[in-house]
Design a protein around this motif. Structure first.
Motif, PDB file in Angstrom:
ATOM      1  N   ASP A  25      38.794  76.561   3.906  1.00  0.00           N
ATOM      2  CA  ASP A  25      39.908  76.658   4.846  1.00  0.00           C
ATOM      3  C   ASP A  25      39.835  75.527   5.865  1.00  0.00           C
ATOM      4  O   ASP A  25      40.860  74.949   6.248  1.00  0.00           O
ATOM      5  N   TRP A  26      38.615  75.204   6.313  1.00  0.00           N
ATOM      6  CA  TRP A  26      38.446  74.069   7.232  1.00  0.00           C
ATOM      7  C   TRP A  26      38.875  72.774   6.535  1.00  0.00           C
ATOM      8  O   TRP A  26      39.607  71.964   7.117  1.00  0.00           O
ATOM      9  N   TRP A  27      38.446  72.589   5.296  1.00  0.00           N
ATOM     10  CA  TRP A  27      38.738  71.355   4.567  1.00  0.00           C
ATOM     11  C   TRP A  27      40.238  71.188   4.338  1.00  0.00           C
ATOM     12  O   TRP A  27      40.763  70.072   4.394  1.00  0.00           O
ATOM     13  N   HIS A  28      40.929  72.299   4.116  1.00  0.00           N
ATOM     14  CA  HIS A  28      42.353  72.240   3.799  1.00  0.00           C
ATOM     15  C   HIS A  28      43.250  72.502   5.024  1.00  0.00           C
ATOM     16  O   HIS A  28      44.468  72.584   4.866  1.00  0.00           O
ATOM     17  N   PHE A  29      42.641  72.648   6.199  1.00  0.00           N
ATOM     18  CA  PHE A  29      43.421  72.898   7.428  1.00  0.00           C
ATOM     19  C   PHE A  29      44.318  74.123   7.269  1.00  0.00           C
ATOM     20  O   PHE A  29      45.483  74.122   7.652  1.00  0.00           O
ATOM     21  N   SER A  30      43.751  75.174   6.717  1.00  0.00           N
ATOM     22  CA  SER A  30      44.535  76.377   6.454  1.00  0.00           C
ATOM     23  C   SER A  30      43.952  77.573   7.200  1.00  0.00           C
ATOM     24  O   SER A  30      42.851  77.512   7.746  1.00  0.00           O
ATOM     25  N   LYS A  40      47.028  67.631  10.267  1.00  0.00           N
ATOM     26  CA  LYS A  40      46.756  67.707   8.832  1.00  0.00           C
ATOM     27  C   LYS A  40      47.222  66.449   8.115  1.00  0.00           C
ATOM     28  O   LYS A  40      46.484  65.867   7.302  1.00  0.00           O
ATOM     29  N   THR A  41      48.426  65.996   8.421  1.00  0.00           N
ATOM     30  CA  THR A  41      48.967  64.802   7.776  1.00  0.00           C
ATOM     31  C   THR A  41      48.109  63.580   8.069  1.00  0.00           C
ATOM     32  O   THR A  41      47.834  62.761   7.174  1.00  0.00           O
ATOM     33  N   GLU A  42      47.675  63.439   9.315  1.00  0.00           N
ATOM     34  CA  GLU A  42      46.837  62.297   9.684  1.00  0.00           C
ATOM     35  C   GLU A  42      45.511  62.324   8.937  1.00  0.00           C
ATOM     36  O   GLU A  42      45.052  61.310   8.408  1.00  0.00           O
ATOM     37  N   ALA A  43      44.885  63.508   8.881  1.00  0.00           N
ATOM     38  CA  ALA A  43      43.591  63.617   8.198  1.00  0.00           C
ATOM     39  C   ALA A  43      43.718  63.341   6.707  1.00  0.00           C
ATOM     40  O   ALA A  43      42.882  62.646   6.113  1.00  0.00           O
ATOM     41  N   LEU A  44      44.758  63.889   6.074  1.00  0.00           N
ATOM     42  CA  LEU A  44      44.942  63.670   4.637  1.00  0.00           C
ATOM     43  C   LEU A  44      45.206  62.198   4.336  1.00  0.00           C
ATOM     44  O   LEU A  44      44.708  61.652   3.342  1.00  0.00           O
ATOM     45  N   LYS A  45      45.956  61.540   5.195  1.00  0.00           N
ATOM     46  CA  LYS A  45      46.189  60.109   5.037  1.00  0.00           C
ATOM     47  C   LYS A  45      44.886  59.334   5.176  1.00  0.00           C
ATOM     48  O   LYS A  45      44.607  58.398   4.412  1.00  0.00           O
ATOM     49  N   ASN A  46      44.065  59.737   6.140  1.00  0.00           N
ATOM     50  CA  ASN A  46      42.793  59.058   6.348  1.00  0.00           C
ATOM     51  C   ASN A  46      41.816  59.310   5.205  1.00  0.00           C
ATOM     52  O   ASN A  46      40.985  58.453   4.890  1.00  0.00           O
ATOM     53  N   ARG A  47      41.903  60.473   4.568  1.00  0.00           N
ATOM     54  CA  ARG A  47      41.077  60.725   3.378  1.00  0.00           C
ATOM     55  C   ARG A  47      41.434  59.757   2.259  1.00  0.00           C
ATOM     56  O   ARG A  47      40.571  59.339   1.495  1.00  0.00           O
ATOM     57  N   GLU A  48      42.709  59.437   2.154  1.00  0.00           N
ATOM     58  CA  GLU A  48      43.127  58.488   1.126  1.00  0.00           C
ATOM     59  C   GLU A  48      42.430  57.150   1.311  1.00  0.00           C
ATOM     60  O   GLU A  48      42.142  56.457   0.334  1.00  0.00           O
ATOM     61  N   ASP A 174      31.743  61.047   6.738  1.00  0.00           N
ATOM     62  CA  ASP A 174      31.477  62.072   7.731  1.00  0.00           C
ATOM     63  C   ASP A 174      32.601  62.071   8.750  1.00  0.00           C
ATOM     64  O   ASP A 174      33.473  61.205   8.724  1.00  0.00           O
ATOM     65  N   SER A 175      32.563  63.052   9.631  1.00  0.00           N
ATOM     66  CA  SER A 175      33.556  63.124  10.697  1.00  0.00           C
ATOM     67  C   SER A 175      33.337  62.016  11.712  1.00  0.00           C
ATOM     68  O   SER A 175      32.203  61.603  11.970  1.00  0.00           O
ATOM     69  N   TYR A 176      34.435  61.549  12.291  1.00  0.00           N
ATOM     70  CA  TYR A 176      34.354  60.602  13.400  1.00  0.00           C
ATOM     71  C   TYR A 176      35.048  61.231  14.604  1.00  0.00           C
ATOM     72  O   TYR A 176      36.205  61.641  14.527  1.00  0.00           O
ATOM     73  N   TYR A 177      34.314  61.304  15.711  1.00  0.00           N
ATOM     74  CA  TYR A 177      34.825  61.983  16.895  1.00  0.00           C
ATOM     75  C   TYR A 177      35.308  60.973  17.928  1.00  0.00           C
ATOM     76  O   TYR A 177      34.539  60.478  18.750  1.00  0.00           O
ATOM     77  N   HIS A 178      36.598  60.657  17.871  1.00  0.00           N
ATOM     78  CA  HIS A 178      37.168  59.737  18.850  1.00  0.00           C
ATOM     79  C   HIS A 178      37.433  60.485  20.162  1.00  0.00           C
ATOM     80  O   HIS A 178      37.325  61.714  20.244  1.00  0.00           O
ATOM     81  N   LYS A 179      37.804  59.759  21.196  1.00  0.00           N
ATOM     82  CA  LYS A 179      37.927  60.345  22.534  1.00  0.00           C
ATOM     83  C   LYS A 179      38.996  61.424  22.626  1.00  0.00           C
ATOM     84  O   LYS A 179      38.888  62.357  23.426  1.00  0.00           O
ATOM     85  N   SER A 180      40.035  61.330  21.817  1.00  0.00           N
ATOM     86  CA  SER A 180      41.122  62.298  21.889  1.00  0.00           C
ATOM     87  C   SER A 180      40.982  63.424  20.868  1.00  0.00           C
ATOM     88  O   SER A 180      41.914  64.179  20.649  1.00  0.00           O
ATOM     89  N   SER A 249      40.789  57.297  12.373  1.00  0.00           N
ATOM     90  CA  SER A 249      40.873  58.278  13.452  1.00  0.00           C
ATOM     91  C   SER A 249      40.288  59.636  13.103  1.00  0.00           C
ATOM     92  O   SER A 249      40.208  60.519  13.959  1.00  0.00           O
ATOM     93  N   THR A 250      39.850  59.816  11.855  1.00  0.00           N
ATOM     94  CA  THR A 250      39.277  61.094  11.425  1.00  0.00           C
ATOM     95  C   THR A 250      37.869  60.958  10.866  1.00  0.00           C
ATOM     96  O   THR A 250      37.030  61.837  11.094  1.00  0.00           O
ATOM     97  N   TYR A 251      37.591  59.875  10.136  1.00  0.00           N
ATOM     98  CA  TYR A 251      36.348  59.770   9.379  1.00  0.00           C
ATOM     99  C   TYR A 251      35.644  58.432   9.587  1.00  0.00           C
ATOM    100  O   TYR A 251      36.271  57.427   9.935  1.00  0.00           O
ATOM    101  N   ILE A 252      34.338  58.454   9.338  1.00  0.00           N
ATOM    102  CA  ILE A 252      33.551  57.242   9.168  1.00  0.00           C
ATOM    103  C   ILE A 252      32.983  57.303   7.752  1.00  0.00           C
ATOM    104  O   ILE A 252      32.463  58.334   7.323  1.00  0.00           O
ATOM    105  N   PHE A 253      33.130  56.220   6.990  1.00  0.00           N
ATOM    106  CA  PHE A 253      32.649  56.225   5.617  1.00  0.00           C
ATOM    107  C   PHE A 253      32.269  54.816   5.197  1.00  0.00           C
ATOM    108  O   PHE A 253      32.605  53.830   5.855  1.00  0.00           O
TER     109      PHE A 253
END
Length: 262
Positions: A25-30, A40-48, A174-180, A249-253
């Motif tokens: 549920d966390w992975w799918h934002f559900s 959700k849209t931003e994270a999915l785009k960043n996964r791409e 992994d996750s990237y924790y930006h200021k916002s 804005s979501t991940y470091i890889f």
């Protein structure tokens, strides 16, 4: 390993044992982890961005199967990348509960992989994790590096580097924790403790909670590009052959490679 460190790692493992059925549920934002369409849209785009990077570094693999070691496979959200004829996959995961979810999700694919798939319950921070040297084309870790206490960096990453064939790659996300960054339902107010040589293991402990309110202490480190590069360079890995470290804005890889023996 000190008794305190061992106990803290056991608590961290128990958290993921009990969270296994909530993890997707966390992975799918559900469900309880729904933060709205924009997040959700931003994270999915960043996964791409990661998937495109992964495709680039594996596109010229040749005819032979790539031998992959996945550390902390969890519920299999990255494992699925390797469940095809291109790979021979060995997963090492600490949680039997996570393994159960993974096997249930990918029962058909695992059956089709046959002897080219294996999964073991393994404490990655103990002597039981001892991968065979010079064996793997890829050592993969998704959402693991931020949970490793710094005092274990050298031992753990050295094992991974040794396990790689010459020119093999350690690949991570992994996750990237930006200021916002906006906290999710399972997170406390401390998630962005950057790696700092002046801090001790215990300084990276944060609280996480299950949906039932039960709380656990776990390790959580916010890597920058520089700090992960330094960590991997310290165990003899190098950036070569399309390797890079990327932050959105979501991940470091990224990936680092084991130098050729020549």
């Amino acid at each position: 390993m000190s008794t305190t460190l061992k106990q803290q790692l056991e608590e961290q493992q128990q958290y993921y044992n009990e969270r296994a059925t909530q993890y997707d549920d966390w992975w799918h934002f559900s469900g309880n982890f729904d933060q709205g369409e924009q997040v959700k849209t931003e994270a999915l785009k960043n996964r791409e961005g990661f998937y495109n990077f992964f495709s680039k570094i594996t596109e010229n693999a040749g005819a032979e199967k790539l031998n992959v070691l996945e550390c902390a496979s969890g519920t299999g959200n990255f494992t699925k990348l390797f469940l095809n004829e291109k790979y021979k996959l060995q997963c090492e995961e600490g949680s039997l509960e996570m393994i159960g979810v993974l096997k249930s999700k990918f029962e058909k694919e695992i059956k089709e992989m046959g002897d080219n798939f294996s999964i073991n319950q393994t404490d990655l921070f103990s002597e039981k994790f001892n991968p065979t040297p010079n064996t793997y084309d890829i050592v993969f870790m998704g959402f693991l590096i931020s949970h490793i206490p710094p005092s274990l960096f050298n031992e753990f990453f050295s094992k991974c580097a040794t396990a790689l064939k010459p020119n093999g790659r350690l690949v991570f996300i992994d996750s990237y924790y930006h200021k916002s960054y906006k906290l999710k339902v399972h997170e406390s107010g401390r998630n962005n403790i950057k790696l700092d040589e002046n801090l001790k293991d215990e300084d990276y402990i944060i609280k996480r909670k299950l949906l039932n309110g039960k709380e656990f202490n776990i390790y959580k480190i916010c890597f920058t590009a520089e700090s992960i590069m330094n960590t991997l360079t310290d165990v003899g890995l190098l950036m070569q052959n399309n390797d890079s470290v990327i932050i959105n804005s979501t991940y470091i890889f990224g990936s680092y490679s084991k130098p050729s023996s020549n």
